[in-house]
Motif scaffolding. Structure first.
Motif, PDB file in Angstrom:
ATOM      1  N   ARG A  22     -24.198  23.853  93.151  1.00 50.48           N
ATOM      2  CA  ARG A  22     -22.908  23.807  92.461  1.00 50.48           C
ATOM      3  C   ARG A  22     -23.082  23.418  90.994  1.00 50.48           C
ATOM      4  NH1 ARG A  22     -19.663  23.024  89.514  1.00 50.48           N
ATOM      5  NH2 ARG A  22     -17.481  22.376  89.642  1.00 50.48           N
ATOM      6  N   ALA A  23     -23.912  22.427  90.748  1.00 49.86           N
ATOM      7  CA  ALA A  23     -24.073  21.892  89.391  1.00 49.86           C
ATOM      8  C   ALA A  23     -24.865  22.842  88.492  1.00 49.86           C
ATOM      9  CB  ALA A  23     -24.770  20.528  89.450  1.00 49.86           C
ATOM     10  N   LEU A  24     -25.677  23.707  89.085  1.00 46.69           N
ATOM     11  CA  LEU A  24     -26.482  24.625  88.279  1.00 46.69           C
ATOM     12  C   LEU A  24     -25.644  25.748  87.667  1.00 46.69           C
ATOM     13  CD1 LEU A  24     -29.816  25.054  90.291  1.00 46.69           C
ATOM     14  CD2 LEU A  24     -29.559  24.171  87.966  1.00 46.69           C
ATOM     15  N   LEU A  25     -24.479  26.006  88.236  1.00 53.09           N
ATOM     16  CA  LEU A  25     -23.635  27.059  87.678  1.00 53.09           C
ATOM     17  C   LEU A  25     -23.280  26.720  86.232  1.00 53.09           C
ATOM     18  CD1 LEU A  25     -21.229  27.742  90.685  1.00 53.09           C
ATOM     19  CD2 LEU A  25     -23.225  29.073  89.970  1.00 53.09           C
ATOM     20  N   GLY A  26     -23.492  27.688  85.352  1.00 56.21           N
ATOM     21  CA  GLY A  26     -23.212  27.478  83.940  1.00 56.21           C
ATOM     22  C   GLY A  26     -24.401  27.005  83.131  1.00 56.21           C
ATOM     23  N   LYS A  27     -25.461  26.584  83.807  1.00 61.96           N
ATOM     24  CA  LYS A  27     -26.665  26.162  83.099  1.00 61.96           C
ATOM     25  C   LYS A  27     -27.474  27.396  82.676  1.00 61.96           C
ATOM     26  CE  LYS A  27     -25.799  21.774  83.832  1.00 61.96           C
ATOM     27  NZ  LYS A  27     -24.446  21.915  84.435  1.00 61.96           N
ATOM     28  N   LEU A  28     -28.505  27.156  81.871  1.00 63.39           N
ATOM     29  CA  LEU A  28     -29.318  28.250  81.345  1.00 63.39           C
ATOM     30  C   LEU A  28     -30.706  28.242  81.977  1.00 63.39           C
ATOM     31  CD1 LEU A  28     -28.473  27.869  77.553  1.00 63.39           C
ATOM     32  CD2 LEU A  28     -27.637  29.654  79.085  1.00 63.39           C
ATOM     33  N   LEU A  29     -31.152  29.417  82.391  1.00 63.46           N
ATOM     34  CA  LEU A  29     -32.540  29.590  82.796  1.00 63.46           C
ATOM     35  C   LEU A  29     -33.259  30.236  81.617  1.00 63.46           C
ATOM     36  CD1 LEU A  29     -34.730  29.433  84.996  1.00 63.46           C
ATOM     37  CD2 LEU A  29     -33.973  31.684  85.782  1.00 63.46           C
ATOM     38  N   VAL A  30     -34.269  29.562  81.113  1.00 63.30           N
ATOM     39  CA  VAL A  30     -34.896  29.962  79.852  1.00 63.30           C
ATOM     40  C   VAL A  30     -36.375  30.246  80.044  1.00 63.30           C
ATOM     41  CG1 VAL A  30     -35.397  29.257  77.479  1.00 63.30           C
ATOM     42  CG2 VAL A  30     -33.263  28.522  78.571  1.00 63.30           C
ATOM     43  N   ARG A  31     -36.791  31.397  79.550  1.00 65.04           N
ATOM     44  CA  ARG A  31     -38.213  31.740  79.521  1.00 65.04           C
ATOM     45  C   ARG A  31     -38.652  31.745  78.071  1.00 65.04           C
ATOM     46  NH1 ARG A  31     -42.569  32.127  82.678  1.00 65.04           N
ATOM     47  NH2 ARG A  31     -42.010  33.891  84.002  1.00 65.04           N
ATOM     48  N   LYS A  32     -39.665  30.954  77.783  1.00 63.57           N
ATOM     49  CA  LYS A  32     -40.214  30.951  76.437  1.00 63.57           C
ATOM     50  C   LYS A  32     -41.401  31.904  76.424  1.00 63.57           C
ATOM     51  CE  LYS A  32     -41.025  27.660  72.729  1.00 63.57           C
ATOM     52  NZ  LYS A  32     -41.618  26.366  72.369  1.00 63.57           N
ATOM     53  N   ALA A  33     -41.157  33.109  75.930  1.00 65.42           N
ATOM     54  CA  ALA A  33     -42.202  34.133  75.931  1.00 65.42           C
ATOM     55  C   ALA A  33     -42.877  34.188  74.569  1.00 65.42           C
ATOM     56  CB  ALA A  33     -41.597  35.487  76.273  1.00 65.42           C
ATOM     57  N   GLU A  44     -24.642  32.449  89.788  1.00 69.24           N
ATOM     58  CA  GLU A  44     -24.602  32.520  91.251  1.00 69.24           C
ATOM     59  C   GLU A  44     -25.849  31.870  91.838  1.00 69.24           C
ATOM     60  OE1 GLU A  44     -23.783  36.418  92.764  1.00 69.24           O
ATOM     61  OE2 GLU A  44     -24.725  36.003  94.694  1.00 69.24           O
ATOM     62  N   THR A  45     -25.645  31.014  92.838  1.00 64.71           N
ATOM     63  CA  THR A  45     -26.764  30.310  93.487  1.00 64.71           C
ATOM     64  C   THR A  45     -26.507  30.238  94.995  1.00 64.71           C
ATOM     65  OG1 THR A  45     -25.667  28.169  93.214  1.00 64.71           O
ATOM     66  CG2 THR A  45     -27.206  28.829  91.469  1.00 64.71           C
ATOM     67  N   GLU A  46     -27.567  29.911  95.728  1.00 63.38           N
ATOM     68  CA  GLU A  46     -27.412  29.603  97.143  1.00 63.38           C
ATOM     69  C   GLU A  46     -28.205  28.356  97.487  1.00 63.38           C
ATOM     70  OE1 GLU A  46     -26.710  34.048  99.099  1.00 63.38           O
ATOM     71  OE2 GLU A  46     -28.546  32.957  99.511  1.00 63.38           O
ATOM     72  N   ILE A  97     -39.187  15.660 101.300  1.00 61.67           N
ATOM     73  CA  ILE A  97     -37.977  16.155 101.953  1.00 61.67           C
ATOM     74  C   ILE A  97     -37.679  17.566 101.460  1.00 61.67           C
ATOM     75  CG2 ILE A  97     -35.526  15.765 102.374  1.00 61.67           C
ATOM     76  CD1 ILE A  97     -36.004  12.812 101.923  1.00 61.67           C
ATOM     77  N   ALA A  98     -37.524  18.512 102.402  1.00 60.78           N
ATOM     78  CA  ALA A  98     -37.357  19.911 102.038  1.00 60.78           C
ATOM     79  C   ALA A  98     -35.935  20.207 101.585  1.00 60.78           C
ATOM     80  CB  ALA A  98     -37.719  20.803 103.226  1.00 60.78           C
ATOM     81  N   GLY A  99     -35.813  21.163 100.683  1.00 64.79           N
ATOM     82  CA  GLY A  99     -34.517  21.619 100.207  1.00 64.79           C
ATOM     83  C   GLY A  99     -34.703  22.369  98.907  1.00 64.79           C
ATOM     84  N   CYS A 100     -33.907  23.430  98.704  1.00 64.38           N
ATOM     85  CA  CYS A 100     -34.045  24.175  97.456  1.00 64.38           C
ATOM     86  C   CYS A 100     -32.765  24.964  97.179  1.00 64.38           C
ATOM     87  CB  CYS A 100     -35.242  25.119  97.512  1.00 64.38           C
ATOM     88  SG  CYS A 100     -35.106  26.453  98.701  1.00 64.38           S
ATOM     89  N   VAL A 101     -32.724  25.521  95.982  1.00 66.12           N
ATOM     90  CA  VAL A 101     -31.615  26.379  95.573  1.00 66.12           C
ATOM     91  C   VAL A 101     -32.185  27.698  95.080  1.00 66.12           C
ATOM     92  CG1 VAL A 101     -29.762  26.699  93.884  1.00 66.12           C
ATOM     93  CG2 VAL A 101     -30.081  24.475  94.980  1.00 66.12           C
ATOM     94  N   LEU A 102     -31.638  28.799  95.603  1.00 69.28           N
ATOM     95  CA  LEU A 102     -32.035  30.145  95.191  1.00 69.28           C
ATOM     96  C   LEU A 102     -31.169  30.600  94.020  1.00 69.28           C
ATOM     97  CD1 LEU A 102     -33.439  32.973  95.736  1.00 69.28           C
ATOM     98  CD2 LEU A 102     -31.507  33.440  97.256  1.00 69.28           C
ATOM     99  N   PHE A 103     -31.810  31.126  92.995  1.00 69.36           N
ATOM    100  CA  PHE A 103     -31.091  31.688  91.853  1.00 69.36           C
ATOM    101  C   PHE A 103     -30.749  33.137  92.175  1.00 69.36           C
ATOM    102  CE2 PHE A 103     -33.415  28.147  90.339  1.00 69.36           C
ATOM    103  CZ  PHE A 103     -32.765  27.661  89.223  1.00 69.36           C
ATOM    104  N   ARG A 104     -29.472  33.482  92.187  1.00 65.86           N
ATOM    105  CA  ARG A 104     -29.075  34.821  92.627  1.00 65.86           C
ATOM    106  C   ARG A 104     -28.589  35.739  91.514  1.00 65.86           C
ATOM    107  NH1 ARG A 104     -28.717  36.784  97.389  1.00 65.86           N
ATOM    108  NH2 ARG A 104     -27.158  38.190  96.547  1.00 65.86           N
TER     109      ARG A 104
END
Length: 221
Positions: A22-33, A44-46, A97-104
């Motif tokens: 929920r909190a990741l919505l609106g954040k930026l995924l950044v690749r420094k190429a 969108e996330t799951e 402890i296992a758990g993750c969020v998929l970037f969709r």
DNA sequence: TTATAGATTGCCT
DNA sequence: GGCAATCTATAAT
């Protein structure tokens, strides 16, 4: 409006995957190429819970493939699926402890032409960069966003997404999400009914064949 | 515009 | 050996 982007703290990821998704919505995924910055806004996330979630890879216990999900929070879990595609997740919860969020899905923000090229698109003219129907092909889908940002298991798995030394990071620029929608997850058969998919309501860059209408009210037709 | 099948690799049983 | 947290092309409406 948009402040200078700052890195998220590792503690951001040290909580329940549903909260992180929920909190990741609106954040930026950044690749420094090498040639510049590639960035997309997360729309969108799951959430994938731990060993009690039948749809999560963690349900089988820790393996060579999924060990990152069991590790400390804020690290990239990249897996290869259907013989064709990579998918990016970020680990949640404390080490052990296992758990993750998929970037969709991402809304392209920076390096749009480079991302389009990475997807094999041809840019016919400047109008392409203004058409949502064209832009949304770039990173609307977990496999697509990985291809757009050049994310692979070999290159990015187990990378710290909350580190300034990483070339793949998650950042915050002050963007405010107005409304979040929650639906069941996509493409799974077990535990399929749980509402663990999070998206920015009305955002045209979420997955799906239809561009959602800007007004979500009045489902009369 | 929606529905269906094929691609194609690696992980797990 | 079976199948997967997907995408795309092609067919049918």
């Amino acid at each position: 409006m948009s402040a200078h982007p700052t890195l998220l703290e590792p503690s951001f990821f040290n909580r329940d995957p549903r909260k992180v998704a929920r909190a990741l919505l609106g954040k930026l995924l950044v690749r420094k190429a090498a040639r510049g910055i590639l960035a997309g806004r997360i729309v969108e996330t799951e959430a994938y819970l731990g060993e009690n979630d039948d749809a999560a890879h963690a349900v089988a216990g820790k393996t060579a493939r999924n060990f990152v999900v069991f590790g400390p929070p804020g690290f990239a879990y990249v897996y290869f699926v259907y013989g064709n595609h990579y998918c990016l997740n970020v680990s949640c919860l404390p080490d052990g402890i296992a758990g993750c969020v998929l970037f969709r899905a991402l809304e392209p923000v920076a390096g749009i032409e480079e991302m389009a090229e990475a997807r094999g698109f041809e840019i016919h003219g400047p109008d392409d960069l203004r058409r949502v129907s064209w832009l949304r092909q770039i990173a609307s889908g977990p496999g697509r966003l990985c291809e757009a940002l050049g994310i692979t298991r070999e290159r990015d798995n187990a990378k710290n997404l909350a580190s300034s030394r990483s070339d793949l990071r998650i950042m915050e620029d002050g963007y405010r999400v107005r409304q979040v929608a929650v639906t069941p997850r996509v493409g799974i058969s077990k535990s399929a009914a749980h509402p663990l998919r999070y998206l920015i309501a009305g955002n045209p860059f979420v997955t799906g064949s239809k561009i959602p209408s800007p007004h979500v009210q009045g489902a009369g037709d």
